[in-house]
Design a protein around this motif. Structure first.
Motif, short mmCIF file in Angstrom:
data_model
loop_
_atom_site.label_atom_id
_atom_site.label_comp_id
_atom_site.label_asym_id
_atom_site.label_seq_id
_atom_site.Cartn_x
_atom_site.Cartn_y
_atom_site.Cartn_z
N HIS A 99 38.60 9.78 14.60
CA HIS A 99 39.00 11.01 14.35
C HIS A 99 40.33 11.51 14.58
CE1 HIS A 99 38.34 15.01 12.48
NE2 HIS A 99 38.34 15.58 13.95
N ASP A 100 40.73 12.10 14.28
CA ASP A 100 41.92 12.85 14.92
C ASP A 100 41.51 14.74 15.11
OD1 ASP A 100 44.69 13.96 15.77
OD2 ASP A 100 45.84 12.81 14.74
N ASN A 103 44.97 16.61 15.06
CA ASN A 103 45.74 16.85 13.19
C ASN A 103 44.01 18.07 13.12
OD1 ASN A 103 48.00 16.17 14.09
ND2 ASN A 103 47.21 14.34 12.82
N SER A 104 43.02 17.87 13.63
CA SER A 104 41.62 18.25 12.66
C SER A 104 41.19 18.74 14.11
CB SER A 104 41.44 16.95 11.76
OG SER A 104 40.03 17.66 10.74
N ASP A 130 35.61 27.96 12.11
CA ASP A 130 36.01 27.21 11.28
C ASP A 130 35.74 25.85 12.18
OD1 ASP A 130 36.41 28.63 8.96
OD2 ASP A 130 38.57 28.33 9.42
N GLN A 134 33.12 22.26 11.68
CA GLN A 134 34.32 20.72 11.95
C GLN A 134 33.65 19.88 13.05
OE1 GLN A 134 36.49 19.86 10.47
NE2 GLN A 134 38.30 18.35 10.58
N THR A 135 33.40 20.40 13.82
CA THR A 135 32.36 19.80 14.99
C THR A 135 30.82 18.99 14.47
OG1 THR A 135 33.63 21.39 16.60
CG2 THR A 135 31.71 19.75 17.78
N VAL A 138 32.06 16.21 11.93
CA VAL A 138 32.66 14.95 12.99
C VAL A 138 31.85 14.60 13.26
CG1 VAL A 138 34.36 13.86 13.72
CG2 VAL A 138 35.20 15.69 12.05
#
Ligand SMILES: [Zn+2]
Length: 248
Positions: A99-100, A103-104, A130, A134-135, A138
């Motif tokens: 995972h990048d 960028n994210s 957010d 996302q965390t 991912v």
């Protein structure tokens, strides 16, 4: 997840040949970070636990991996940068994969305060920003076998121990004795120790502790009876710093 302090640098990262190790990785893909000092430095940084899910890393089933926060293939210049390394269990490492984070972005426990971005409901960790959302996604933070169930168990231990401590308190108040007082004090100290940053799943345990009406009652009674110590207060305050907001 708790905030980690990268306030030391292992000797390995002071070596003069770090640049040539980076070139070696770029040329051959060799695991140049495989070094006992790198591993022990990462373990120290995470208090012996995964920087993400807080499982203890010495256990065979969760073996310890050096996690490149910025993916080593996309960002090879950071392959041997201390700032880019974290201790991780294989489940978190496997979920995050390549995972990048540039960028994210996801929470970097050395930079962000996890409780600013996460909350707990029913032992499931959710994002309140957010970055938090996302965390959780991912890292697959609510995966049943390796994340959710161990978290439930840790919380249940705290709840059940507090229930027992309340029983010990009532016994002491009914018929005070030095023995009963010491049992109660030892019990409470042991519970508080489970909620410190060195303990597994400490953010969850600290959240359960500070959300417990039993705990509030026990603490108030111990203060009123002059058996609440400075040491207990320190452990109480430390746990308060790492707990996550709880939304029921
Ligand atoms: Zn993990």
């Amino acid at each position: 997840m708790i905030k980690l302090e990268r306030d030391f640098t292992p000797e390995f990262f002071l070596r003069e040949d770090l640049k040539s190790l980076t070139i070696e990785f770029k040329d051959s893909g060799k695991a140049v970070w495989h070094h006992p000092e790198v591993k022990s430095g990462c373990l120290k940084l995470g208090h012996g636990k995964c920087a993400f899910c807080e499982v203890i890393l010495e256990e065979a089933s969760t073996y310890n991996e050096v996690e490149h926060f910025k993916d080593k293939k996309k960002y090879p210049d950071d392959v041997i940068s201390w700032e880019n390394l974290l201790p991780s269990c294989r489940h978190c490492n496997g979920s995050k994969q390549s995972h990048d984070v540039v960028n994210s972005p996801i929470i970097n426990p050395c930079h962000e305060i996890p409780s600013d971005h996460l909350f707990i409901r029913g032992y499931r960790i959710r994002g309140k920003t957010d970055l938090g959302v996302q965390t959780v996604e991912v890292l697959n933070f609510n995966q049943r076998e390796h994340k959710f169930i161990p978290r439930c168990k840790a919380g249940d231990v705290i709840e059940s121990s507090l229930d027992d401590a309340l029983y010990r308190l009532e016994s002491y108040l009914k018929e005070p004795s030095v023995r009963r007082k010491n049992i109660l004090k030892n019990k409470i100290e042991a519970i508080l120790e489970e909620c410190q940053k060195t303990a597994s799943f400490s953010a969850v345990s600290a959240t359960v502790l500070h959300g417990s009406s039993d705990y509030i009652q026990i603490r108030e009674a111990m203060i009123a009876n002059d058996i609440w110590t400075d040491h207990m207060q320190k452990l109480h305050d430390n746990a308060l710093l790492i707990r996550l907001p709880e939304i029921r």
